[in-house]
Design a protein around this motif. Structure first.
Motif, PDB file in Angstrom:
ATOM      1  N   VAL A 117     -16.718  11.933   2.222  1.00 46.61           N
ATOM      2  CA  VAL A 117     -16.039  13.104   2.656  1.00 46.61           C
ATOM      3  C   VAL A 117     -14.539  12.670   2.456  1.00 46.61           C
ATOM      4  O   VAL A 117     -14.080  11.555   2.687  1.00 46.61           O
ATOM      5  N   SER A 118     -13.764  13.749   1.934  1.00 43.19           N
ATOM      6  CA  SER A 118     -12.369  13.542   1.674  1.00 43.19           C
ATOM      7  C   SER A 118     -11.636  13.663   2.732  1.00 43.19           C
ATOM      8  O   SER A 118     -11.822  14.872   3.332  1.00 43.19           O
ATOM      9  N   LEU A 119     -10.905  12.671   3.321  1.00 42.40           N
ATOM     10  CA  LEU A 119      -9.792  13.259   4.226  1.00 42.40           C
ATOM     11  C   LEU A 119      -8.656  13.360   3.895  1.00 42.40           C
ATOM     12  O   LEU A 119      -8.072  12.671   2.892  1.00 42.40           O
ATOM     13  N   GLY A 155     -11.109   8.958   0.280  1.00 46.75           N
ATOM     14  CA  GLY A 155     -12.764   9.065   0.187  1.00 46.75           C
ATOM     15  C   GLY A 155     -13.226   8.358   1.050  1.00 46.75           C
ATOM     16  O   GLY A 155     -13.058   7.072   1.180  1.00 46.75           O
TER      17      GLY A 155
END
Lengths: 330, 247
Positions: B9-11, B4
């Motif tokens: 936004v999650s990568l 996160g």
């Protein structure tokens, strides 16, 4: 919004970020000026919110994958721990290492206890079972003792020093690393080091060569054994974190303990350079036994003064003022 | 592995497997071995040329010390100065990362490379084999993970060519039931319309197949006027309407 429109509207920022990432390829942003740095953060935040939009509106497209890869490469450039500074090393040795040593005192005591246990067991084994003595202690040792001292070959001392130092450092590092196997290898190293010293010391004692023997061991042994105990203690810290993680998960407890212990372990390992130098140049030298013992005692006194006294917070004056304020009439 | 970011936004990261990591390790070991050999050979050469036995001993001692320094510090220094990409990892497209997605600091790198002493006994390979993220003991203690970097994906290759619209000047009247179409249908439409080099016959045939399915998916009644449109016209209008709908 159409995918084409989405890309067309934003791709200038993406290519700018891509170029910045490529420029920072050595893994850091050091080359960038203050404005560029700020711009980098802005670009990364834009790209990551573009990624969120792309995930929602255009899932399973290559653009989403591209944005993910771009953000994934840029993210660790911005989010990172404190860098290692060579300039911080003197401070570390002056205050950080002694403080870490004191904070870990139960493990240091446990390491010492294991070493002592090995020593006592070795001594008793030689003392109680004379029939095993020949197997436990090499006969050549007695010849050397009878000749007065091990004849140190002076020109070879530098080679001996580097071999001794590298061997001891390797043992110390294994003591630390062994912590991840709940400290079992660490405990074995401590016990076996104590055992070896114990068997030889007992045999020498029976032979009546105490002074010669201890004058060979003490000059470097005080620092060397202390270092092995410190390194062993750090390994025990890791093992303890795995066995008793408290409210953390075992993996997290291990990682936290390793982070606390690693500077202590590596700092102790560097001290072995001093011990190894003494072992190669002083211990086998022709100095009188009393001088050798005095050198060992001085080294030990210096080591423990440093470890115990250095880096303590100065006495806090304001507590007095607080007491005074309390007793003053309201 | 998912990470996160600060703005939530999650990568997504792809963790590296045992195979690529073993090859990377081999390359690094070769390099470190080469450095050690050079040091030792240099030390011996100086020792042979030295005037005194004392000087020769110092040269050999220094060479041995340097070789040992390479042995203990190669991975640490290589990972520290390169941002987690030793030459071997770089060659295999791998990178060391903290489990929080940030770059690992000196302490984490030191831990993972000291525990290497335990991992090289074979235990590391064993643990990696069973760990879902292929972490070895050093990674677990250091709080790190080795990920695969896709540096090859370029924007130019990602930006698809614009769709080919030949039959309709605009999106046309709204098609009833278009709200039943989702991202999957939109992707299928885009894939069809951006395809280059179709002959007219093939394009018409594929469009007819696609239109029939989409009409069913939109649950259009058999009498709906859209079913009477030429399939290519329907497909193009559907695409334009989907692209322009508010989200």
């Amino acid at each position: 919004m159409s995918l084409e429109h989405f890309i067309a509207q934003r791709q200038a920022r993406w290519t700018e970020l891509e170029a910045a990432v490529r420029r920072a390829r050595r893994g850091r942003l050091r080359g960038l000026g203050a404005d560029d740095m700020q711009r980098f953060g802005v670009l990364l935040r834009h790209a990551s919110s573009d990624l969120a939009i792309a995930r929602r509106d255009h899932p399973d497209t290559e653009v989403t994958e591209y944005l993910n890869a771009l953000c994934a490469r840029a993210h660790p450039l911005l989010y990172r721990g404190e860098p290692l500074r060579i300039g911080a090393l003197p401070r570390f040795y002056a205050t950080g290492l002694p403080r870490a040593f004191r904070a870990a005192w139960p493990y240091m005591l446990a390491g010492l206890a294991l070493l002592a246990l090995g020593f006592i067991a070795g001594w008793l084994a030689v003392d109680l079972r004379p029939d095993l003595r020949a197997a436990l202690v090499p006969a050549s040792l007695f010849d050397q003792m009878a000749r007065g001292h091990i004849q140190g070959n002076v020109p070879d001392a530098p080679i001996a020093a580097s071999f001794i130092i590298q061997n001891n450092i390797r043992v110390a590092l294994i003591c630390f690393a062994g912590g991840v196997l709940i400290g079992v290898p660490t405990a074995l190293v401590l016990l076996s080091n104590g055992w070896m010293l114990g068997t030889v010391a007992a045999a020498v004692h029976i032979g009546g060569y105490d002074l010669q023997f201890w004058s060979l061991i003490v000059p470097h042994g005080v620092i060397e054994l202390s270092d092995i105990v410190i390194a062993g203690g750090t390994g025990l810290m890791l093992g303890d974190a795995i066995l008793r993680p408290g409210s953390l998960r075992r993996g997290d407890a291990l990682a936290a303990a390793a982070r606390r212990a690693v500077s202590l372990a590596t700092g102790a390992a560097t001290l072995l350079v001093v011990a190894g130098t003494l072992e190669a140049f002083v211990s086998p030298s022709g100095l009188p036994e009393a001088a050798k013992l005095a050198i060992g005692a001085c080294a030990g006194a210096l080591l423990y003064t440093w470890l115990i006294a250095s880096g303590r917070a100065p006495a806090r004056r304001h507590t007095l003022a607080f007491d005074g304020a309390q007793s003053a009439p309201a | 592995m998912r990470v996160g970011t600060a703005d939530n936004v999650s990568l997504g990261y792809t963790t590296a497997g045992v195979g690529s990591r073993t090859v990377a390790q081999l390359i690094d070991n070769l390099l470190a071995g080469l450095l050690m050999l050079i040091a030792l050979a240099g030390g011996l050469a100086v020792a042979r040329a030295a005037a005194s036995a004392q000087g020769a001993a110092w040269a050999v001692g220094a060479a041995v010390a340097f070789a040992f320094l390479v042995y203990v510090a190669y991975f640490f220094v290589a990972e520290l100065v390169s941002g987690g990409r030793t030459p071997g990892k770089s060659a295999m497209g791998l990178r060391v990362l903290g489990v929080d997605g940030g770059a690992p600091d000196a302490a984490a790198i030191a831990v993972r490379n000291l525990v290497r002493l335990v991992d090289v006994t074979g235990i590391g390979l064993f643990i990696m084999f069973f760990h879902p993220q292929s972490r070895r003991l050093g990674d677990l203690a250091g709080g790190t993970v080795v990920v695969r970097e896709r540096a090859t994906l370029r924007l130019a290759s990602v930006a698809a060519p614009p769709p080919i619209i030949v039959r309709t000047p605009d999106a046309g009247p709204a098609v009833e039931g278009i709200e039943r179409l989702g991202a999957a249908e939109e992707n299928a439409l885009r894939a069809f319309l951006t395809r280059q080099g179709l002959t007219q016959d093939t394009r018409a045939r594929l469009a007819a197949q696609l239109a029939a399915r989409l009409c069913d998916r939109m649950q259009l009644p058999p009498s709906a006027p859209e079913r009477m449109w030429p399939p290519e016209l329907l497909v193009e209008r559907l695409y334009l309407q989907l692209e322009n709908r508010p989200r």
